[in-house]
Write a protein that holds these residues in place. Structure first.
Motif, PDB file in Angstrom:
ATOM      1  N   VAL A  39      47.717  24.356 -43.821  1.00 46.68           N
ATOM      2  CA  VAL A  39      49.007  24.503 -43.136  1.00 46.68           C
ATOM      3  C   VAL A  39      50.005  23.473 -43.655  1.00 46.68           C
ATOM      4  O   VAL A  39      49.640  22.350 -43.997  1.00 46.68           O
ATOM      5  CB  VAL A  39      48.854  24.308 -41.611  1.00 46.68           C
ATOM      6  CG1 VAL A  39      48.064  25.450 -41.004  1.00 46.68           C
ATOM      7  CG2 VAL A  39      48.216  22.978 -41.285  1.00 46.68           C
ATOM      8  N   PRO A  40      51.280  23.864 -43.718  1.00 49.27           N
ATOM      9  CA  PRO A  40      52.301  22.913 -44.184  1.00 49.27           C
ATOM     10  C   PRO A  40      52.668  21.901 -43.103  1.00 49.27           C
ATOM     11  O   PRO A  40      52.702  22.231 -41.914  1.00 49.27           O
ATOM     12  CB  PRO A  40      53.502  23.809 -44.509  1.00 49.27           C
ATOM     13  CG  PRO A  40      53.291  25.058 -43.741  1.00 49.27           C
ATOM     14  CD  PRO A  40      51.838  25.204 -43.481  1.00 49.27           C
ATOM     15  N   LEU A  41      52.917  20.677 -43.500  1.00 42.88           N
ATOM     16  CA  LEU A  41      53.356  19.624 -42.591  1.00 42.88           C
ATOM     17  C   LEU A  41      54.809  19.289 -42.897  1.00 42.88           C
ATOM     18  O   LEU A  41      55.206  19.275 -44.055  1.00 42.88           O
ATOM     19  CB  LEU A  41      52.520  18.353 -42.786  1.00 42.88           C
ATOM     20  CG  LEU A  41      51.005  18.474 -42.682  1.00 42.88           C
ATOM     21  CD1 LEU A  41      50.373  17.095 -42.805  1.00 42.88           C
ATOM     22  CD2 LEU A  41      50.596  19.131 -41.377  1.00 42.88           C
ATOM     23  N   LEU A  43      57.313  16.321 -42.894  1.00 47.91           N
ATOM     24  CA  LEU A  43      57.063  14.876 -42.881  1.00 47.91           C
ATOM     25  C   LEU A  43      58.244  14.068 -43.394  1.00 47.91           C
ATOM     26  O   LEU A  43      58.090  13.222 -44.273  1.00 47.91           O
ATOM     27  CB  LEU A  43      55.842  14.565 -43.746  1.00 47.91           C
ATOM     28  CG  LEU A  43      54.503  15.056 -43.197  1.00 47.91           C
ATOM     29  CD1 LEU A  43      53.424  14.981 -44.252  1.00 47.91           C
ATOM     30  CD2 LEU A  43      54.098  14.240 -41.993  1.00 47.91           C
TER      31      LEU A  43
ATOM     32  N   GLU B  47      55.790  20.613 -50.941  1.00 50.02           N
ATOM     33  CA  GLU B  47      55.425  20.810 -49.555  1.00 50.02           C
ATOM     34  C   GLU B  47      54.040  20.190 -49.336  1.00 50.02           C
ATOM     35  O   GLU B  47      53.150  20.336 -50.175  1.00 50.02           O
ATOM     36  CB  GLU B  47      55.376  22.314 -49.326  1.00 50.02           C
ATOM     37  CG  GLU B  47      55.266  22.760 -47.912  1.00 50.02           C
ATOM     38  CD  GLU B  47      55.335  24.294 -47.828  1.00 50.02           C
ATOM     39  OE1 GLU B  47      55.623  24.803 -46.753  1.00 50.02           O
ATOM     40  OE2 GLU B  47      55.080  24.976 -48.862  1.00 50.02           O
ATOM     41  N   VAL B  48      53.847  19.541 -48.185  1.00 50.55           N
ATOM     42  CA  VAL B  48      52.562  18.896 -47.893  1.00 50.55           C
ATOM     43  C   VAL B  48      51.670  19.879 -47.139  1.00 50.55           C
ATOM     44  O   VAL B  48      52.069  20.418 -46.106  1.00 50.55           O
ATOM     45  CB  VAL B  48      52.782  17.632 -47.051  1.00 50.55           C
ATOM     46  CG1 VAL B  48      51.437  17.020 -46.664  1.00 50.55           C
ATOM     47  CG2 VAL B  48      53.622  16.623 -47.820  1.00 50.55           C
ATOM     48  N   LEU B  49      50.466  20.124 -47.654  1.00 51.05           N
ATOM     49  CA  LEU B  49      49.515  21.019 -46.969  1.00 51.05           C
ATOM     50  C   LEU B  49      48.329  20.230 -46.442  1.00 51.05           C
ATOM     51  O   LEU B  49      47.940  19.215 -47.003  1.00 51.05           O
ATOM     52  CB  LEU B  49      49.040  22.122 -47.909  1.00 51.05           C
ATOM     53  CG  LEU B  49      50.054  23.199 -48.264  1.00 51.05           C
ATOM     54  CD1 LEU B  49      49.333  24.420 -48.787  1.00 51.05           C
ATOM     55  CD2 LEU B  49      50.918  23.591 -47.073  1.00 51.05           C
ATOM     56  N   PHE B  50      47.698  20.774 -45.385  1.00 50.24           N
ATOM     57  CA  PHE B  50      46.726  20.043 -44.573  1.00 50.24           C
ATOM     58  C   PHE B  50      45.618  21.011 -44.193  1.00 50.24           C
ATOM     59  O   PHE B  50      45.900  22.141 -43.770  1.00 50.24           O
ATOM     60  CB  PHE B  50      47.488  19.567 -43.334  1.00 50.24           C
ATOM     61  CG  PHE B  50      46.795  18.596 -42.423  1.00 50.24           C
ATOM     62  CD1 PHE B  50      46.303  17.402 -42.895  1.00 50.24           C
ATOM     63  CD2 PHE B  50      46.720  18.849 -41.057  1.00 50.24           C
ATOM     64  CE1 PHE B  50      45.721  16.475 -42.026  1.00 50.24           C
ATOM     65  CE2 PHE B  50      46.142  17.940 -40.186  1.00 50.24           C
ATOM     66  CZ  PHE B  50      45.639  16.752 -40.672  1.00 50.24           C
ATOM     67  N   THR B  51      44.364  20.604 -44.321  1.00 48.12           N
ATOM     68  CA  THR B  51      43.260  21.492 -43.940  1.00 48.12           C
ATOM     69  C   THR B  51      42.026  20.668 -43.606  1.00 48.12           C
ATOM     70  O   THR B  51      41.924  19.506 -44.008  1.00 48.12           O
ATOM     71  CB  THR B  51      42.940  22.484 -45.071  1.00 48.12           C
ATOM     72  OG1 THR B  51      42.026  23.461 -44.589  1.00 48.12           O
ATOM     73  CG2 THR B  51      42.319  21.776 -46.265  1.00 48.12           C
ATOM     74  N   ARG B 148      52.151  21.366 -52.551  1.00 52.29           N
ATOM     75  CA  ARG B 148      52.395  22.702 -53.084  1.00 52.29           C
ATOM     76  C   ARG B 148      53.853  22.830 -53.520  1.00 52.29           C
ATOM     77  O   ARG B 148      54.749  22.358 -52.825  1.00 52.29           O
ATOM     78  CB  ARG B 148      52.081  23.736 -52.000  1.00 52.29           C
ATOM     79  CG  ARG B 148      52.357  25.157 -52.429  1.00 52.29           C
ATOM     80  CD  ARG B 148      51.764  26.161 -51.463  1.00 52.29           C
ATOM     81  NE  ARG B 148      52.462  26.174 -50.185  1.00 52.29           N
ATOM     82  CZ  ARG B 148      52.136  26.981 -49.170  1.00 52.29           C
ATOM     83  NH1 ARG B 148      51.086  27.804 -49.293  1.00 52.29           N
ATOM     84  NH2 ARG B 148      52.799  26.960 -48.040  1.00 52.29           N
TER      85      ARG B 148
END
Lengths: 332, 332
Positions: A39-41, A43, B47-51, B148
């Motif tokens: 998922v995108p954050l 920030l 873009e910052v992604l998180f998982t 991303r």
């Protein structure tokens, strides 16, 4: 969901797992996208901070909290003491086969409520089901992302000789409350865990120039935080025992069972190190907070010492060595 | 560290825990700051992604990998299929009392090596020790942060009628390899898990305009990814069974034991959905990769279908329903 207890099928990638995630987890987390791989954050506005923590507390529910609220407080507090504002959490749940689903949901609701109060979104998660007997009921792991003002310069390397040590409230409440919840001492009375967000306390100080370092005294308690500071700075610490806040019932239980509250875990307290000229200002700001009534100045960093020295009520000195084995395991 | 096996004291916040973390974890992770409550991330350029993902595979070590390398591949692959480049990982280890420290270190070394190969830094971590009998040896949880390209627009909502489905390699190898490592079938032969980073495969396609969506077929396998696509798009899928790559030994074991490789977990494969005009180009780019020799086009998204239809070698059709309970638990 018709089942009342977790089965291995709830962990195996099919419909049962999807229903468990939808109905027990996603329903309580508005920002969780359980369809996405990542998922995108968002920030903007500062330095991005990152931290993680695992939770294995027994029992899963205790006076003042449960493993769910604790998993939010523990990880967001690590961001808070670093000077950051918590923004996002990921959640891993390792659930034991046979766990009562109603209990799981109580815990997840409590977790969601704690997150909401702090303003942090649970945006990513994963569940695994463990075979009966191999899971202690439930283990959680949370990873947090927060934002910190880039001008803030906190760290163990900022600490100087003579810096003052403050604690935001009484110590040992979490450790003793969980221990009493576990055993059948019939002693609980008014005791409850201090598990809470420390964000109000940390944000109250981040505007002060002389703030050096903050840490939450969890596993190993206040004395262990002091030893961490000493190892990093090669300086000693002198604490004034009468000034360290310990609640009356915590002290009674410790006296009865032979524990030292300075080594017991807190889950809602902060230890702050600040230059002497700012210490009274810091204390006043903490004491003005709703839960800050017991905040105190407890000691100083002393370059000429090499140990953790506790000055007792009658002026004697006691050396507190590093903990080798905590008296209360599985406290967080 | 003189101990050969984990004890509860290794989890309790004192010297034993510090030594365990220093000598078995921090030593292998150059960027891990085990003194900090939270660590800063450098996240420019997208873009910052998180998982996040949890790992409970049994046995902990299997042909082709172990729970450590798997914990890196599983989480970084979730970032990769979202189109991101993995940058940072957090690591939670739940270690059972009595675990052999030499085995723990083998696993952590393997984890560190996998992270290094991908270019991702383990920057935050936590360890907990579980009572003997309550831990299955070792559970891990990893949370990943990646970057991303902001122009990349992938998602289940991008999928259109007629889009083509590709798979990057043979399916079911991980599931069968772990299962054979667990049981004493004497059948292992040349079988090994496909556990690997899919980053070369995902990055090979992110430049193609017609790329709609990618996912790694882990728990529940290829068929479960197809069902996820169908649920999100309200379209059906037709797969050509003869075109789906299944290795000879995997097929043999499946025939013998009654498993369907389309429902078995992979840990190093990608399913990609792409517009028809770009499918051959995508396939060529995958086949040009060192491990891309078995990449194939396996089917299409079909709006007029409402099910997952498998066209067999002889032109017959088989409906593949959603999995309710995977035949092989604890595979990841």
């Amino acid at each position: 969901m018709q089942d009342t207890h977790i089965s291995l099928a709830h962990g195996n990638g099919g419909r049962y797992m999807r229903e468990l995630i939808d109905e027990i987890f996603a329903r309580h987390f508005a920002k969780l996208d359980d369809q996405a791989d990542a998922v995108p954050l968002s920030l903007n506005g500062g330095e991005v901070l990152f931290t993680t923590d695992g939770f294995t507390v027994q029992p899963l529910e205790f006076p003042g909290g449960n493993i769910g609220s604790l998993a939010v407080h523990g990880t967001t507090n690590d961001l808070a003491v670093a000077g950051a504002i918590p923004r996002y959490l990921s959640l891993n749940a390792f659930i034991e086969e046979g766990m009562e689903i109603a209990q799981l949901e109580r815990i997840i609701i409590s977790l969601a409520k704690a997150a909401k109060e702090i303003g942090v979104d649970v945006v990513a998660g994963d569940t695994k089901v463990l075979r009966r007997g191999e899971g202690g009921g439930l283990y959680l792991a949370t990873t947090g992302v927060g934002i910190r003002d880039t001008n803030l310069n906190l760290g163990l390397d900022q600490i100087r000789d003579g810096d003052v040590i403050l604690v935001s409230g009484s110590v040992g409440d979490h450790g003793i409350s969980v221990m009493l919840a576990r055993e059948q001492f019939g002693l609980r009375g008014s005791l409850h865990s201090d598990s809470a967000s420390v964000l109000p306390f940390t944000q109250a100080l981040t505007g002060l120039d002389g703030l050096r370092f903050m840490r939450d005294p969890t596993r190993g308690g206040l004395a262990t935080v002091c030893h961490e500071i000493m190892r990093a700075t090669n300086m000693g610490i002198r604490l004034q025992q009468p000034d360290i806040p310990v609640s009356e019932p915590v002290q009674s239980v410790c006296d009865m069972l032979g524990y030292d509250p300075l080594f017991l875990a807190c889950e809602g307290r902060v230890v702050a190190i600040i230059e002497p000229a700012q210490a009274e200002q810091a204390l006043a700001q903490w004491q003005a907070l709703p839960d800050g009534g017991n905040a105190t100045i407890i000691g100083q960093v002393v370059a000429e010492l090499s140990q953790l020295v506790l000055v007792t009520e009658f002026g004697g000195e006691r050396i507190l060595d590093e903990l080798e084995d905590e008296p209360l395991p599985r406290i967080c």
